[in-house]
Design a protein around this motif. Structure first.
Motif, PDB file in Angstrom:
ATOM      1  N   TYR A  93     -40.841 -28.292  90.506  1.00 57.94           N
ATOM      2  CA  TYR A  93     -39.789 -28.565  89.536  1.00 57.94           C
ATOM      3  C   TYR A  93     -38.454 -28.155  90.145  1.00 57.94           C
ATOM      4  O   TYR A  93     -38.414 -27.475  91.173  1.00 57.94           O
ATOM      5  CB  TYR A  93     -40.041 -27.810  88.226  1.00 57.94           C
ATOM      6  CG  TYR A  93     -39.895 -26.306  88.361  1.00 57.94           C
ATOM      7  CD1 TYR A  93     -38.710 -25.673  88.021  1.00 57.94           C
ATOM      8  CD2 TYR A  93     -40.932 -25.529  88.866  1.00 57.94           C
ATOM      9  CE1 TYR A  93     -38.567 -24.311  88.168  1.00 57.94           C
ATOM     10  CE2 TYR A  93     -40.803 -24.182  89.013  1.00 57.94           C
ATOM     11  CZ  TYR A  93     -39.621 -23.561  88.660  1.00 57.94           C
ATOM     12  OH  TYR A  93     -39.471 -22.214  88.813  1.00 57.94           O
ATOM     13  N   THR A  94     -37.394 -28.546  89.507  1.00 55.07           N
ATOM     14  CA  THR A  94     -36.050 -28.151  89.930  1.00 55.07           C
ATOM     15  C   THR A  94     -35.590 -27.004  89.039  1.00 55.07           C
ATOM     16  O   THR A  94     -35.667 -27.098  87.816  1.00 55.07           O
ATOM     17  CB  THR A  94     -35.070 -29.337  89.800  1.00 55.07           C
ATOM     18  OG1 THR A  94     -35.596 -30.430  90.559  1.00 55.07           O
ATOM     19  CG2 THR A  94     -33.700 -28.962  90.310  1.00 55.07           C
ATOM     20  N   LYS A  95     -35.139 -25.927  89.668  1.00 48.54           N
ATOM     21  CA  LYS A  95     -34.697 -24.763  88.902  1.00 48.54           C
ATOM     22  C   LYS A  95     -33.449 -25.109  88.100  1.00 48.54           C
ATOM     23  O   LYS A  95     -32.546 -25.786  88.593  1.00 48.54           O
ATOM     24  CB  LYS A  95     -34.395 -23.584  89.833  1.00 48.54           C
ATOM     25  CG  LYS A  95     -35.612 -22.896  90.365  1.00 48.54           C
ATOM     26  CD  LYS A  95     -35.204 -21.653  91.144  1.00 48.54           C
ATOM     27  CE  LYS A  95     -36.417 -20.900  91.644  1.00 48.54           C
ATOM     28  NZ  LYS A  95     -36.040 -19.680  92.354  1.00 48.54           N
ATOM     29  N   ASP A  96     -33.401 -24.579  86.890  1.00 47.70           N
ATOM     30  CA  ASP A  96     -32.205 -24.751  86.059  1.00 47.70           C
ATOM     31  C   ASP A  96     -31.528 -23.392  85.874  1.00 47.70           C
ATOM     32  O   ASP A  96     -31.937 -22.396  86.473  1.00 47.70           O
ATOM     33  CB  ASP A  96     -32.572 -25.403  84.715  1.00 47.70           C
ATOM     34  CG  ASP A  96     -33.590 -24.605  83.919  1.00 47.70           C
ATOM     35  OD1 ASP A  96     -33.815 -23.417  84.255  1.00 47.70           O
ATOM     36  OD2 ASP A  96     -34.141 -25.148  82.950  1.00 47.70           O
ATOM     37  N   ASP A  97     -30.495 -23.346  85.063  1.00 47.48           N
ATOM     38  CA  ASP A  97     -29.732 -22.105  84.863  1.00 47.48           C
ATOM     39  C   ASP A  97     -30.599 -20.983  84.297  1.00 47.48           C
ATOM     40  O   ASP A  97     -30.431 -19.814  84.661  1.00 47.48           O
ATOM     41  CB  ASP A  97     -28.533 -22.361  83.937  1.00 47.48           C
ATOM     42  CG  ASP A  97     -27.460 -23.207  84.614  1.00 47.48           C
ATOM     43  OD1 ASP A  97     -27.440 -23.236  85.861  1.00 47.48           O
ATOM     44  OD2 ASP A  97     -26.651 -23.830  83.884  1.00 47.48           O
ATOM     45  N   ASN A  98     -31.529 -21.321  83.401  1.00 47.01           N
ATOM     46  CA  ASN A  98     -32.412 -20.292  82.829  1.00 47.01           C
ATOM     47  C   ASN A  98     -33.268 -19.640  83.909  1.00 47.01           C
ATOM     48  O   ASN A  98     -33.497 -18.427  83.864  1.00 47.01           O
ATOM     49  CB  ASN A  98     -33.317 -20.901  81.752  1.00 47.01           C
ATOM     50  CG  ASN A  98     -32.528 -21.323  80.532  1.00 47.01           C
ATOM     51  OD1 ASN A  98     -31.465 -20.779  80.257  1.00 47.01           O
ATOM     52  ND2 ASN A  98     -33.047 -22.297  79.816  1.00 47.01           N
ATOM     53  N   ILE A 148     -41.248 -16.459  87.866  1.00 45.60           N
ATOM     54  CA  ILE A 148     -40.226 -17.448  87.493  1.00 45.60           C
ATOM     55  C   ILE A 148     -40.869 -18.825  87.290  1.00 45.60           C
ATOM     56  O   ILE A 148     -40.598 -19.504  86.297  1.00 45.60           O
ATOM     57  CB  ILE A 148     -39.117 -17.509  88.564  1.00 45.60           C
ATOM     58  CG1 ILE A 148     -38.355 -16.180  88.592  1.00 45.60           C
ATOM     59  CG2 ILE A 148     -38.160 -18.666  88.303  1.00 45.60           C
ATOM     60  CD1 ILE A 148     -37.471 -16.003  89.793  1.00 45.60           C
ATOM     61  N   ASN A 149     -41.742 -19.217  88.208  1.00 45.47           N
ATOM     62  CA  ASN A 149     -42.409 -20.517  88.091  1.00 45.47           C
ATOM     63  C   ASN A 149     -43.292 -20.585  86.851  1.00 45.47           C
ATOM     64  O   ASN A 149     -43.284 -21.587  86.125  1.00 45.47           O
ATOM     65  CB  ASN A 149     -43.246 -20.805  89.336  1.00 45.47           C
ATOM     66  CG  ASN A 149     -42.404 -20.966  90.574  1.00 45.47           C
ATOM     67  OD1 ASN A 149     -41.207 -21.270  90.502  1.00 45.47           O
ATOM     68  ND2 ASN A 149     -43.007 -20.745  91.723  1.00 45.47           N
ATOM     69  N   CYS A 150     -44.055 -19.558  86.605  1.00 47.92           N
ATOM     70  CA  CYS A 150     -44.943 -19.553  85.436  1.00 47.92           C
ATOM     71  C   CYS A 150     -44.158 -19.510  84.133  1.00 47.92           C
ATOM     72  O   CYS A 150     -44.567 -20.112  83.138  1.00 47.92           O
ATOM     73  CB  CYS A 150     -45.908 -18.376  85.505  1.00 47.92           C
ATOM     74  SG  CYS A 150     -47.140 -18.548  86.805  1.00 47.92           S
TER      75      CYS A 150
END
Length: 182
Positions: A93-98, A148-150
């Motif tokens: 996935y692409t990381k977002d601000d959260n 973070i991924n989970c």
């Protein structure tokens, strides 16, 4: 069927032919007599029982095939190894601000926890590469990334989820603190 395990040694070392003289000289130049029966009385005539070093004795127990009960104490206590619960396989996935906010919060928590455990002087005298990758750490970078991924995929809701997904050895100690950040 299975044969006696001692047969391998008997054949390998030619134990049936181990009587009589051999042509292998000892250190003193004499040839050695290799008996098939014990000659321990010839070695030590002073002792009624003969020489305890030279006495050839038949073993009381043959092998684990013929006497399995005698070897039961060497069996592992539990033949079933418990399976490790597998973690989720997450898609990319692409990381977002959260995700970046959570990463910063976890890094801050990690640094504060390291200072609390190992002291301020230790934390700042060690380079950040050593602190996060090789030195004494509270959480490795790979564990932080996994959290973070989970979290992005909503896989961590409870302390048991954190332990299962990350396999982090300190998850029992710090689960409540990490889950409060999530």
């Amino acid at each position: 069927g299975m044969m006696c395990q001692r047969k391998v040694f008997n054949v390998c070392f030619d134990n049936s032919a181990a009587s009589g003289k051999n042509n292998y000289p000892l250190l003193n130049g004499n040839t050695n007599f290799m008996p098939s029966v014990s000659d321990h009385h010839e070695c030590n005539t002073d002792n009624m029982q003969g020489c305890p070093c030279c006495h050839i004795m038949e073993p009381i127990v043959c092998c684990n095939i013929h006497n399995p009960s005698d070897f039961a104490s060497y069996d592992p206590p539990n033949s079933q190894v418990p399976r490790v619960t597998q973690c989720s396989h997450l898609p990319k996935y692409t990381k977002d601000d959260n995700n970046y906010d959570l990463e910063n919060a976890l890094l801050t928590w990690h640094e504060e926890k390291t200072v609390a455990i190992y002291g301020w002087a230790f934390s700042f005298s060690v380079s950040s590469a050593c602190l996060y990758n090789n030195g004494p750490v509270v959480m490795m970078n790979s564990t932080l990334d996994c959290i973070i991924n989970c979290t992005h995929h909503q896989k961590i809701q409870m302390p048991q989820d954190l332990k299962r997904e990350t396999m982090w050895i300190d998850s029992d100690l710090y689960a409540s603190e990490v889950l409060s950040l999530v």
